[in-house]
Design an enzyme around this catalytic site. Structure first.
Site, PDB file in Angstrom:
ATOM      1  N   THR A 184      -0.612  -4.250   0.013  1.00 23.64           N
ATOM      2  CA  THR A 184      -0.449  -5.659  -0.318  1.00 23.64           C
ATOM      3  C   THR A 184       0.586  -6.324   0.588  1.00 23.64           C
ATOM      4  O   THR A 184       1.711  -5.866   0.695  1.00 23.64           O
ATOM      5  CB  THR A 184      -0.004  -5.812  -1.784  1.00 23.64           C
ATOM      6  N   HIS A 209      -4.976  -0.872   3.305  1.00 21.01           N
ATOM      7  CA  HIS A 209      -5.943  -0.885   2.194  1.00 21.01           C
ATOM      8  C   HIS A 209      -6.825  -2.123   2.281  1.00 21.01           C
ATOM      9  O   HIS A 209      -6.364  -3.247   2.127  1.00 21.01           O
ATOM     10  CB  HIS A 209      -5.208  -0.866   0.855  1.00 21.01           C
ATOM     11  N   MET A 303       1.785  -2.260  -2.964  1.00 21.90           N
ATOM     12  CA  MET A 303       1.905  -1.883  -4.364  1.00 21.90           C
ATOM     13  C   MET A 303       1.596  -0.403  -4.522  1.00 21.90           C
ATOM     14  O   MET A 303       0.775   0.150  -3.796  1.00 21.90           O
ATOM     15  CB  MET A 303       0.920  -2.712  -5.197  1.00 21.90           C
TER      16      MET A 303
END
Length: 370
Positions: A184, A209, A303
Site C-alpha cells: 500500500t 502487491h 500494510m
C-alpha cells in the site's frame, strides 16, 4: 450531490461515482462494515470537490471515469490542496489500468476493481472494498507527512543518508542485485527509489502487491520514469546491468536463482505466502539463498508483514537491508514488522534510500560473475 446521514461511525467516507447502481451498492457495503459510514455521494468531479470541502470526509472512494472533469484531475487537486486517503474504484484492465497506475503515482492510497459479473464477482468486490477501506483508514495519521516527503523527493535530488552502524563488518564490496518489496502506497515509493538507483546500473527485482493486468503497466511506467530496462518478469529471464523486473500479479511467486553464474527469474505457482501472491517474503528468501551477501534488500510502505521474514533471511545471509522510515510511509506495516524482528540494518526516509544504497555499494557496483 446526495448527502447520507447515519448515527456514529468513526471513519467518514465520501463516495464519488457517476453510476447510481455503484453508489447504492457501495453505500450498502460501507454502511454495513463496522466502523465506517457513508456521509455523502457525488456523481461528478465538481460535486466531489464541493463535497470534500463541505463534509470533510476521512476517506474518499473515487471512480476515475467521471463526466466533465476527469477523476485524475480531481485526485491531483485533492492531494495537492487537502491530502487525505483516496481509494480508487476502477474498471479492470485496458485503459482503466493505465489510469489507475497514474492515480497511484499521484498518491492514491489503493485501488480495487469494480465487479464485472465474471472474473470480479460481487462477493469479491465486497471483501476487497472493506479491506481497502481498512487500509485507507490506517493511513490517515501518516498520509500528510508521506505526501510531503514524496513531494520533497520529487523536487530535490536525493540526499545521502547518514551512515548507520551495521550488525557486522563491511561486506565484500561486491553488489550484484537490489531487491525491493512494497504494498500500500508503494507505487510512487518504488518509482522514487528506482529513479535514485538508476545510475548504479544494478539489476533490480521488485514485488509490488498488484493484481494481474496492472503489473505490466506499472513496469512500463517505471521504465519511462527511470530510463532503465524495466519489464514484467517472465520465467527464465536473465538479469543484466540496467535491467529491472516486476513480479507479475497472479498466482505465481517470483524467485531468483543462480544458474551458471547468472541470476535468473523463476515463476512458480503456490499458495498465498504472508497473505499474498506474489509475495515479497518468497522473493527475499530466494535472494538470500542465491545472492547472499552480494544483495541489498529494501522494504517499503505497506500494510501487514509481508517481506519482514524474508528481509531477516537476507540480513542473516549477509546482505545489507534497509526499511523505509515510518514517517515517510503511507502505511507503516511491513517496515515496522521488519524492524520489530531485527531485519533492518538501516531505517531511512524515502528520499534518502537511493543515497544510502549508493554509499553501501561505493557508487561503483561490481557484478558477480562465474
Amino acid at each position: 450531490m446526495v448527502v447520507a446521514t447515519s448515527s456514529a461511525a468513526p471513519v467518514k467516507v465520501l463516495v464519488v461515482d457517476d453510476s447510481v447502481l455503484m453508489q447504492k451498492l457501495m453505500t450498502q457495503i460501507i454502511n454495513s462494515a463496522p466502523g465506517f459510514e457513508v456521509i455523502g455521494i457525488a456523481g461528478s468531479a465538481e460535486e466531489g470537490w464541493d463535497a470534500i470541502q463541505e463534509l470533510r470526509p476521512d476517506v474518499v472512494t473515487l471512480d476515475l471515469e467521471l463526466p466533465g472533469r476527469h477523476g485524475l484531475k480531481l485526485l491531483a487537486r485533492v492531494l495537492k490542496q487537502d491530502p487525505l486517503p483516496v481509494l480508487i474504484v476502477s474498471a479492470f484492465g485496458g485503459p482503466g489500468a493505465d489510469n489507475t497506475i497514474q492515480a497511484l503515482e499521484l498518491g492514491a492510497i489503493d485501488f480495487i476493481e469494480k465487479p464485472d459479473g465474471t472474473t470480479h464477482t460481487l462477493d469479491g468486490f465486497m471483501k476487497h472494498l472493506v479491506a481497502a477501506l481498512q487500509r485507507a483508514a490506517a493511513s490517515r495519521k501518516m498520509i500528510a507527512a508521506a505526501r510531503q516527503m514524496t513531494q520533497m523527493a520529487a523536487a530535490a535530488p536525493a540526499r545521502p543518508a547518514a551512515p548507520a552502524p551495521s550488525r557486522e563488518p563491511a561486506r565484500s564490496g561486491k553488489t550484484s542485485l537490489i531487491a525491493i518489496g512494497a504494498s500500500t502506497g508503494g507505487v510512487p515509493a518504488v518509482q522514487t527509489v528506482m529513479r535514485d538507483l538508476a545510475h548504479l546500473r544494478l539489476p533490480i527485482v521488485v514485488v509490488q502487491h498488484m493484481p494481474p493486468g496492472y503489473t505490466a503497466k506499472f513496469a512500463a511506467r517505471l521504465a519511462t520514469a527511470t530510463g532503465l530496462d524495466v519489464r514484467e518478469a517472465a520465467d527464465g529471464d536473465k538479469l543484466r546491468p540496467g535491467m529491472a523486473v516486476v513480479a507479475p500479479g497472479g498466482p505465481r511467486h517470483l524467485e531468483i536463482e543462480e544458474r551458471r553464474g547468472e541470476f535468473v527469474c523463476v515463476l512458480r505457482e503456490g499458495p498465498l505466502v504472508s497473505g499474498h501472491s506474489p509475495s515479497v517474503d518468497v522473493m527475499f528468501h530466494s535472494v538470500a539463498r542465491s545472492v547472499g551477501s552480494h544483495a541489498v534488500g529494501i522494504l517499503l510502505t505497506g500494510m501487514g508483514r509481508d517481506g519482514a521474514d524474508g528481509l531477516l533471511a537476507m540480513r542473516k545471509a549477509g546482505a545489507e537491508t534497509l526499511i523505509q522510515s515510518g514517517e515517510t510511509c503511507v502505511v507503516n506495516g511491513m517496515p515496522k514488522a521488519a524492524f520489530e524482528i531485527g531485519a533492518a540494518d538501516r531505517v531511512v526516509p524515502l528520499n534518502q534510500i537511493g543515497g544510502a544504497v549508493g554509499q553501501l555499494v561505493g557508487e561503483r557496483p561490481n557484478l558477480r560473475t562465474a
